[in-house]
Write a protein that holds these residues in place. Sequence first.
Motif, PDB file in Angstrom:
ATOM      1  N   LYS A   1       0.825  -1.209   0.000  1.00 60.63           N
ATOM      2  CA  LYS A   1       0.000   0.000   0.000  1.00 60.63           C
ATOM      3  C   LYS A   1       0.860   1.260   0.000  1.00 60.63           C
ATOM      4  O   LYS A   1       0.514   2.259  -0.632  1.00 60.63           O
ATOM      5  N   ALA A   2       1.989   1.210   0.722  1.00 66.06           N
ATOM      6  CA  ALA A   2       2.868   2.378   0.805  1.00 66.06           C
ATOM      7  C   ALA A   2       3.804   2.501  -0.394  1.00 66.06           C
ATOM      8  O   ALA A   2       4.487   3.515  -0.553  1.00 66.06           O
ATOM      9  N   LYS A   3       3.858   1.454  -1.227  1.00 66.26           N
ATOM     10  CA  LYS A   3       4.707   1.458  -2.432  1.00 66.26           C
ATOM     11  C   LYS A   3       6.185   1.706  -2.092  1.00 66.26           C
ATOM     12  O   LYS A   3       6.875   2.510  -2.721  1.00 66.26           O
ATOM     13  N   VAL A   4       6.667   1.007  -1.064  1.00 68.23           N
ATOM     14  CA  VAL A   4       8.071   1.173  -0.672  1.00 68.23           C
ATOM     15  C   VAL A   4       8.975   0.416  -1.638  1.00 68.23           C
ATOM     16  O   VAL A   4       8.551  -0.522  -2.307  1.00 68.23           O
ATOM     17  N   LYS A   5      10.252   0.833  -1.686  1.00 71.37           N
ATOM     18  CA  LYS A   5      11.181   0.227  -2.637  1.00 71.37           C
ATOM     19  C   LYS A   5      11.775  -1.088  -2.121  1.00 71.37           C
ATOM     20  O   LYS A   5      12.069  -1.988  -2.893  1.00 71.37           O
ATOM     21  N   LYS A   6      11.985  -1.181  -0.823  1.00 66.48           N
ATOM     22  CA  LYS A   6      12.624  -2.362  -0.239  1.00 66.48           C
ATOM     23  C   LYS A   6      12.136  -2.545   1.192  1.00 66.48           C
ATOM     24  O   LYS A   6      11.879  -1.556   1.893  1.00 66.48           O
ATOM     25  N   VAL A   7      12.012  -3.810   1.618  1.00 64.57           N
ATOM     26  CA  VAL A   7      11.580  -4.130   2.978  1.00 64.57           C
ATOM     27  C   VAL A   7      12.667  -4.947   3.679  1.00 64.57           C
ATOM     28  O   VAL A   7      13.162  -5.935   3.135  1.00 64.57           O
ATOM     29  N   VAL A   8      13.023  -4.511   4.881  1.00 67.10           N
ATOM     30  CA  VAL A   8      13.898  -5.284   5.755  1.00 67.10           C
ATOM     31  C   VAL A   8      13.108  -5.606   7.014  1.00 67.10           C
ATOM     32  O   VAL A   8      12.612  -4.699   7.698  1.00 67.10           O
ATOM     33  N   VAL A   9      12.995  -6.887   7.323  1.00 62.94           N
ATOM     34  CA  VAL A   9      12.228  -7.331   8.492  1.00 62.94           C
ATOM     35  C   VAL A   9      13.172  -7.527   9.664  1.00 62.94           C
ATOM     36  O   VAL A   9      14.224  -8.178   9.548  1.00 62.94           O
ATOM     37  N   THR A  10      12.799  -6.972  10.806  1.00 58.61           N
ATOM     38  CA  THR A  10      13.579  -7.137  12.033  1.00 58.61           C
ATOM     39  C   THR A  10      12.607  -7.350  13.196  1.00 58.61           C
ATOM     40  O   THR A  10      11.410  -7.532  12.989  1.00 58.61           O
ATOM     41  N   HIS A  11      13.160  -7.360  14.438  1.00 64.70           N
ATOM     42  CA  HIS A  11      12.325  -7.618  15.622  1.00 64.70           C
ATOM     43  C   HIS A  11      11.576  -8.936  15.458  1.00 64.70           C
ATOM     44  O   HIS A  11      10.421  -9.067  15.825  1.00 64.70           O
ATOM     45  N   MET A  12      12.244  -9.923  14.882  1.00 64.11           N
ATOM     46  CA  MET A  12      11.582 -11.200  14.662  1.00 64.11           C
ATOM     47  C   MET A  12      11.417 -11.969  15.966  1.00 64.11           C
ATOM     48  O   MET A  12      12.301 -11.992  16.817  1.00 64.11           O
ATOM     49  N   ALA A  13      10.279 -12.544  16.119  1.00 62.99           N
ATOM     50  CA  ALA A  13      10.048 -13.512  17.181  1.00 62.99           C
ATOM     51  C   ALA A  13       9.288 -14.669  16.525  1.00 62.99           C
ATOM     52  O   ALA A  13       8.166 -14.461  16.066  1.00 62.99           O
TER      53      ALA A  13
ATOM     54  N   LYS B   1       8.683 -19.635   4.394  1.00 57.99           N
ATOM     55  CA  LYS B   1       7.279 -19.434   4.766  1.00 57.99           C
ATOM     56  C   LYS B   1       6.979 -17.953   4.973  1.00 57.99           C
ATOM     57  O   LYS B   1       6.007 -17.413   4.423  1.00 57.99           O
ATOM     58  N   TYR B   2       7.822 -17.275   5.774  1.00 52.70           N
ATOM     59  CA  TYR B   2       7.567 -15.865   6.087  1.00 52.70           C
ATOM     60  C   TYR B   2       7.670 -14.988   4.841  1.00 52.70           C
ATOM     61  O   TYR B   2       6.821 -14.125   4.604  1.00 52.70           O
ATOM     62  N   THR B   3       8.720 -15.185   4.055  1.00 50.32           N
ATOM     63  CA  THR B   3       8.892 -14.337   2.873  1.00 50.32           C
ATOM     64  C   THR B   3       7.766 -14.565   1.854  1.00 50.32           C
ATOM     65  O   THR B   3       7.324 -13.614   1.207  1.00 50.32           O
ATOM     66  N   SER B   4       7.318 -15.798   1.737  1.00 49.49           N
ATOM     67  CA  SER B   4       6.224 -16.062   0.801  1.00 49.49           C
ATOM     68  C   SER B   4       4.929 -15.405   1.271  1.00 49.49           C
ATOM     69  O   SER B   4       4.135 -14.922   0.451  1.00 49.49           O
ATOM     70  N   GLU B   5       4.721 -15.338   2.592  1.00 51.93           N
ATOM     71  CA  GLU B   5       3.521 -14.689   3.128  1.00 51.93           C
ATOM     72  C   GLU B   5       3.578 -13.177   2.907  1.00 51.93           C
ATOM     73  O   GLU B   5       2.555 -12.541   2.638  1.00 51.93           O
ATOM     74  N   VAL B   6       4.778 -12.588   3.033  1.00 55.20           N
ATOM     75  CA  VAL B   6       4.936 -11.161   2.738  1.00 55.20           C
ATOM     76  C   VAL B   6       4.764 -10.929   1.234  1.00 55.20           C
ATOM     77  O   VAL B   6       4.062 -10.007   0.798  1.00 55.20           O
ATOM     78  N   ALA B   7       5.387 -11.797   0.437  1.00 61.22           N
ATOM     79  CA  ALA B   7       5.379 -11.635  -1.020  1.00 61.22           C
ATOM     80  C   ALA B   7       4.010 -11.870  -1.652  1.00 61.22           C
ATOM     81  O   ALA B   7       3.791 -11.504  -2.805  1.00 61.22           O
ATOM     82  N   GLU B   8       3.102 -12.469  -0.909  1.00 61.84           N
ATOM     83  CA  GLU B   8       1.743 -12.634  -1.428  1.00 61.84           C
ATOM     84  C   GLU B   8       1.110 -11.274  -1.730  1.00 61.84           C
ATOM     85  O   GLU B   8       0.268 -11.148  -2.615  1.00 61.84           O
ATOM     86  N   PHE B   9       1.561 -10.244  -0.993  1.00 62.27           N
ATOM     87  CA  PHE B   9       1.004  -8.900  -1.171  1.00 62.27           C
ATOM     88  C   PHE B   9       2.025  -7.928  -1.755  1.00 62.27           C
ATOM     89  O   PHE B   9       1.675  -7.018  -2.500  1.00 62.27           O
ATOM     90  N   TYR B  10       3.311  -8.116  -1.404  1.00 66.68           N
ATOM     91  CA  TYR B  10       4.358  -7.161  -1.804  1.00 66.68           C
ATOM     92  C   TYR B  10       5.325  -7.849  -2.761  1.00 66.68           C
ATOM     93  O   TYR B  10       5.906  -8.891  -2.430  1.00 66.68           O
ATOM     94  N   LYS B  11       5.543  -7.265  -3.928  1.00 63.26           N
ATOM     95  CA  LYS B  11       6.356  -7.890  -4.970  1.00 63.26           C
ATOM     96  C   LYS B  11       7.783  -7.348  -5.039  1.00 63.26           C
ATOM     97  O   LYS B  11       8.529  -7.685  -5.954  1.00 63.26           O
ATOM     98  N   GLY B  12       8.158  -6.517  -4.073  1.00 62.51           N
ATOM     99  CA  GLY B  12       9.491  -5.929  -4.104  1.00 62.51           C
ATOM    100  C   GLY B  12      10.525  -6.759  -3.363  1.00 62.51           C
ATOM    101  O   GLY B  12      10.329  -7.945  -3.078  1.00 62.51           O
ATOM    102  N   ASP B  13      11.636  -6.123  -3.040  1.00 62.62           N
ATOM    103  CA  ASP B  13      12.792  -6.759  -2.401  1.00 62.62           C
ATOM    104  C   ASP B  13      12.490  -6.982  -0.911  1.00 62.62           C
ATOM    105  O   ASP B  13      12.170  -6.038  -0.190  1.00 62.62           O
ATOM    106  N   ILE B  14      12.617  -8.225  -0.440  1.00 58.92           N
ATOM    107  CA  ILE B  14      12.315  -8.574   0.956  1.00 58.92           C
ATOM    108  C   ILE B  14      13.538  -9.224   1.578  1.00 58.92           C
ATOM    109  O   ILE B  14      14.097 -10.176   1.032  1.00 58.92           O
ATOM    110  N   THR B  15      13.967  -8.720   2.739  1.00 59.52           N
ATOM    111  CA  THR B  15      15.067  -9.323   3.492  1.00 59.52           C
ATOM    112  C   THR B  15      14.628  -9.521   4.934  1.00 59.52           C
ATOM    113  O   THR B  15      14.113  -8.596   5.563  1.00 59.52           O
TER     114      THR B  15
END
Length: 327
Positions: free
Chosen positions: A278-290, A301-315
């Motif tokens: 929705k925010a149209k960001v260029k890249k996503v970095v995930v932290t604070h993982m639990a 599993k996690y990246t595929s769940e994020v990528a279901e909605f966001y098609k950009g760069d995910i780390t």
Amino acid sequence: MKLLKIIAGVMLSVSVISQVIADDTITKNEWITLGTMGGPIPHPSHSQPANALLVNGHTYVIDAGDGTAGQLVKAGLNIRNVDAVFISHLHFDHTGGLPALLSLRWQTDAKNELTIYGPPGTKQTVDGIFAFMTYGALGHFGVPGQIPAPPSRNVKVVELSDGSLADLGDFKVSAIRNTHYSWPKGSDEYKKFQALSFKFELPNYTVVYTGDTGPSDAVEILANNVDLLISEMMDVDDTVNKVKAANPHMPPQALGHMQQHLSKHHLLPADVGQLAAKAKVKKVVVTHMAPGLVTPAEFKKYTSEVAEFYKGDITIANDLDRFVLQK
């Protein structure tokens, strides 16, 4: 003799090039995920939430969970050179490393001024750390005649709230209130307890750090079209199971409150994907993982769940990962 001059010239050129590379390494703008493990359970290989923002050779810390001082050293940074600390909210997994930062910079006689930015209650928190330091500071090294500086020397606090702006020279900061708490609007608790998300606007790059938040329209607006979104993420079921295993006698009411907090006040992988899309960001970095230690199967599993909605760069970040802030 001519050959010696040629060799000397080559060596000088290599030396100059090496120095340029070293200087570039020192001065390039970076985001470092110092600690990526959400609290409250300590982890043997993942430090608690903390980040370093390096801009124009200056060091800024964003959240300071337990272990921050050691992680700064592992990243090759000097705690005496930290110019500012930004605290997103006052949960202990985001502030547990602050006493060490303040104590160690006092012990090593840091001369620079340190500014601590945070939500309402930050001054009370920092004053409490100074109170904790008082007795040890008075005794110092136990040398007669010494006059120790007060623990609060060269430290100031600036409290931020929803809509606050700050200009640090290297960048501008915007703060908004997110949904990590759900106190009723207008209540005393709503005014008193705030969790913030930050937008860092460098001259040619923008970063939004969510801190801890649930789904939030305000965070989505803050992150609109930014170059980098540093987002928290939570596997609620796994976290609840780990807390139950570590605390088998936890009262049912306390467990219920924790489950409610984790479910409403944090982002699931799908939430992160929807926010980024929705925010149209260029890249996503995930932290604070639990959980903090992500297995290859969980990563997929996690990246595929994020990528279901966001098609950009995910780390999904690990401790001490470095991200260069350039387009």
